[in-house]
Design an enzyme around this catalytic site. Structure first.
Site, short mmCIF file in Angstrom:
data_model
loop_
_atom_site.label_atom_id
_atom_site.label_comp_id
_atom_site.label_asym_id
_atom_site.label_seq_id
_atom_site.Cartn_x
_atom_site.Cartn_y
_atom_site.Cartn_z
N LYS A 23 0.84 -1.21 0.00
CA LYS A 23 0.00 0.00 0.00
C LYS A 23 0.87 1.25 0.00
O LYS A 23 0.65 2.18 -0.77
CB LYS A 23 -0.88 0.00 1.25
CG LYS A 23 -1.57 1.34 1.50
CD LYS A 23 -2.38 1.35 2.77
CE LYS A 23 -1.61 1.71 4.02
NZ LYS A 23 -1.32 3.14 4.20
N ASN A 24 1.88 1.26 0.88
CA ASN A 24 2.66 2.48 1.03
C ASN A 24 3.66 2.70 -0.09
O ASN A 24 4.41 3.67 -0.09
CB ASN A 24 3.34 2.50 2.40
CG ASN A 24 2.30 2.74 3.50
OD1 ASN A 24 1.17 3.12 3.21
ND2 ASN A 24 2.68 2.50 4.75
N ARG A 93 -4.58 9.89 3.63
CA ARG A 93 -3.40 10.70 3.96
C ARG A 93 -2.36 10.71 2.84
O ARG A 93 -1.73 11.71 2.57
CB ARG A 93 -2.69 10.07 5.15
CG ARG A 93 -2.93 10.49 6.54
CD ARG A 93 -2.85 11.87 6.93
NE ARG A 93 -1.67 12.65 6.70
CZ ARG A 93 -1.54 13.90 7.13
NH1 ARG A 93 -2.50 14.47 7.80
NH2 ARG A 93 -0.45 14.59 6.88
N ASP A 117 -5.24 12.57 12.13
CA ASP A 117 -5.16 11.12 12.01
C ASP A 117 -5.19 10.49 13.38
O ASP A 117 -4.71 11.07 14.34
CB ASP A 117 -3.84 10.76 11.31
CG ASP A 117 -3.94 9.45 10.59
OD1 ASP A 117 -4.10 8.43 11.27
OD2 ASP A 117 -3.84 9.44 9.36
N ASP A 308 4.39 0.79 12.01
CA ASP A 308 3.17 0.13 11.53
C ASP A 308 3.02 -1.27 12.11
O ASP A 308 1.91 -1.81 12.15
CB ASP A 308 3.20 0.03 9.99
CG ASP A 308 3.02 1.38 9.33
OD1 ASP A 308 2.65 2.34 10.04
OD2 ASP A 308 3.24 1.48 8.12
N VAL A 330 7.81 7.05 16.69
CA VAL A 330 7.50 7.72 15.42
C VAL A 330 6.21 8.55 15.49
O VAL A 330 6.21 9.72 15.11
CB VAL A 330 7.46 6.71 14.25
CG1 VAL A 330 7.19 7.41 12.92
CG2 VAL A 330 8.78 5.94 14.17
N1 EPU Z 1 6.77 14.57 10.46
C1 EPU Z 1 6.92 15.88 10.79
N2 EPU Z 1 6.92 16.80 9.76
C2 EPU Z 1 6.80 16.45 8.46
C3 EPU Z 1 6.65 15.08 8.15
C4 EPU Z 1 6.64 14.16 9.18
O1 EPU Z 1 7.03 16.26 11.94
O2 EPU Z 1 6.83 17.32 7.58
C5 EPU Z 1 6.78 13.57 11.56
C6 EPU Z 1 5.44 12.85 11.71
O3 EPU Z 1 4.55 13.59 12.48
C7 EPU Z 1 5.86 11.57 12.36
C8 EPU Z 1 7.24 11.29 11.76
O4 EPU Z 1 7.69 12.53 11.24
O5 EPU Z 1 5.99 11.76 13.73
C9 EPU Z 1 7.26 10.23 10.66
O6 EPU Z 1 6.35 10.55 9.65
P1 EPU Z 1 6.57 10.13 8.14
O7 EPU Z 1 6.54 11.38 7.33
O8 EPU Z 1 7.75 9.24 8.01
O9 EPU Z 1 5.27 9.28 7.87
P2 EPU Z 1 4.27 9.40 6.65
O10 EPU Z 1 5.00 9.54 5.38
O11 EPU Z 1 3.20 10.37 6.98
C10 EPU Z 1 4.29 6.83 6.15
C11 EPU Z 1 3.27 5.72 6.07
C12 EPU Z 1 2.79 5.35 7.45
C13 EPU Z 1 3.99 4.94 8.29
C14 EPU Z 1 5.03 6.07 8.31
C15 EPU Z 1 6.30 5.72 9.04
C16 EPU Z 1 2.23 6.10 3.95
C17 EPU Z 1 1.01 6.45 3.21
N3 EPU Z 1 2.15 6.14 5.26
O12 EPU Z 1 3.61 7.94 6.70
O13 EPU Z 1 1.92 4.24 7.30
O14 EPU Z 1 3.56 4.66 9.59
O15 EPU Z 1 5.38 6.42 6.95
O16 EPU Z 1 6.89 4.62 8.49
O17 EPU Z 1 3.25 5.76 3.38
C18 EPU Z 1 0.01 2.92 7.59
O18 EPU Z 1 0.31 2.33 6.56
O19 EPU Z 1 -0.92 2.54 8.33
C19 EPU Z 1 0.74 4.13 7.96
C20 EPU Z 1 0.31 4.99 8.86
#
Ligand code: EPU
Length: 425
Positions: A23-24, A93, A117, A308, A330
């Site tokens: 998915k991701n 998201r 979220d 996750d 995280v």
């Molecule tokens: N963060 C910031 N600022 C930003 C971006 C992120 O503070 O500009 C923080 C977030 O708040 C969090 C941390 O950095 O505390 C990590 O966030 P990240 O950006 O890595 O996560 P994401 O890209 O929003 C993806 C996956 C998530 C998975 C995370 C971590 C997708 C669609 N989602 O989210 O997956 O948990 O990476 O590996 O790729 C899921 O599949 O259920 C899911 C939530």
């Protein structure tokens, strides 16, 4: 009509299960198709709710999208629309990853913020800072991220944290910028490698995929491509933990065991026998004879233990012999589901980003509510080890990320059903 999963605990899960694309990864690869005019084809796509939702986002931007089982075809127009509206964006998201491609291709993007979220706040400061360093102006206006750039130019970018989404958005903007961009402290997840591989096939010049330093030499334009999505390591981990928790024997195919090194090592520490498989596809087998032993888990960006997978770790700890400490680094609100597991008798205490779980022999079936995809899957795993019936409600969360979840569980011998009925509360 609201649906729930009815899980009768007690079965030992045995058999083989195939895992399809992540998915991701697929959602980001769909967004990457915006970068090149023409037809991009993705195969091994999971049949999950989020794929048609992402297709709607792309249609709103002027793409034609066709979904045929595991094959998604995207025709990106000569001039995509640069506005992604709230109606389609708010449903998932991951839609935010159209931001980088739109800035790169249209030099302008107005992308509605998807909102909060259940796993914690998800700001976009690093996404925006990265785009600014590439020469864009960005800000939040009327609930949208607005980004504009006459020219995008290469830059040296240090991320505060190896954010998956920020790395992807900056990467997808940098591939069409003038000059060289270096993203330091970049995310190293296998899904980042997958997107780099696809972008390279499209003509992008990227070095360092899978390391903390991504170097991108911008090119004038990209060509559409055909790409096979990598297997879903989080779904793979779900099955691995299910085998360990039910004292079962599951062979998981279609996922690179190297992407689950830490998960499999933890299961070995818990007492499971884990072997890798190469035929007919790559994968692994987890066999567990007795009760799992307690192990500690600490979530971290890849190659650390994935956040996750954390709800599955808590579920394992809930029935393990001994006390486990699970630390979440995280997402600040990712222990919300623990209360639901406590409804099933789990002896767990959360304090900030720590959760202490004293394992008990058997959980006890109860009605519980899924608050996100992984929390939902974790509650199903807990239900498999509970006495009596567990009803997991709000299963649309699980459907967003797990193709054929109930069918696969049934094939492995679980007594589970999808039930359509109004909730009792
Ligand atoms: N963060 C910031 N600022 C930003 C971006 C992120 O503070 O500009 C923080 C977030 O708040 C969090 C941390 O950095 O505390 C990590 O966030 P990240 O950006 O890595 O996560 P994401 O890209 O929003 C993806 C996956 C998530 C998975 C995370 C971590 C997708 C669609 N989602 O989210 O997956 O948990 O990476 O590996 O790729 C899921 O599949 O259920 C899911 C939530």
């Amino acid at each position: 009509m609201s649906e729930h999963f009815r899980v009768q605990g007690g079965a030992r899960l045995v058999g083989e299960v195939s895992v399809v694309g992540a998915k991701n990864s697929v959602l980001k690869l769909m967004a990457a198709a915006l970068l090149a005019e023409g037809t991009t084809t993705l195969t091994n796509c999971p049949e999950i709710l989020d794929v048609p939702l992402m297709a709607d986002v792309l249609r709103g931007l002027g793409c034609a999208v066709d979904i045929d089982h595991d094959k998604v075809t995207i025709v990106s127009p000569p001039k995509p629309n640069h506005r992604a509206d709230f109606a389609s964006m708010s449903k998932l998201r991951a839609s935010v990853c159209v931001l980088g491609p739109l800035v790169a291709r249209c030099r302008k993007a107005v992308v509605a913020l998807p909102g909060g979220d259940a796993i914690g706040s998800r700001p976009l400061d690093m996404h925006q800072n990265g785009l600014r360093q590439l020469g864009a102006t960005t800000g939040i206006e009327h609930g949208c991220v607005v980004a504009e750039a006459e020219n995008l130019h290469g830059a040296q970018i240090w991320l505060d944290f190896p954010s998956v989404g920020a790395t992807e958005n900056i990467l997808m903007a940098a591939v069409l910028a003038d000059g060289t961009t270096v993203i330091d402290n970049a995310a190293r997840e296998p899904e980042i490698i997958d997107i780099c591989v696809m972008l390279q096939q499209m003509g992008a010049k990227i070095e360092g995929a899978g390391t903390s330093t991504l170097t991108v030499h911008g090119v004038q334009s990209l060509q559409p491509t055909e790409h096979r999505v990598i297997g879903d390591r989080i779904v793979g981990a779900t099955w691995a933990l299910a085998a360990a928790m039910t004292r079962g024997d599951i062979t998981v195919l279609g996922v690179d065991p190297g992407h689950l090194n830490l998960v499999l090592e933890k299961l070995r520490s818990a007492g499971a026998e884990v072997t890798t498989v190469t035929e007919p596809q790559q994968g692994f087998r987890v066999v567990m004879d007795g009760r799992p032993k307690a192990v500690d888990f600490v979530t971290l960006p890849y190659p650390g233990f994935a956040t996750d997978n954390q709800p599955f770790a808590v579920a394992l700890a809930a029935v393990a012999e001994g006390t486990s400490m699970i630390t979440e680094n995280v997402f600040e609100a990712r222990f919300r589901f623990v209360e639901e597991m406590m409804r099933m008798g789990a002896d767990a205490r959360t304090d900030g980003h720590h959760c202490v779980v004293r394992g008990i022999e058997k959980l006890s079936g109860a009605p519980v509510w899924a608050s996100d995809i992984r929390a939902g899957a974790g509650l199903v795993l807990a239900g498999l080890c509970a006495e009596g019936v567990t009803e997991v409600w709000d299963v649309f969360h699980i459907d967003r990320g797990y193709p054929q979840f109930i069918e696969n569980l049934q094939r492995l011998g679980a007594d589970v059903q999808r039930v359509s009925a109004p909730p009792e509360r």
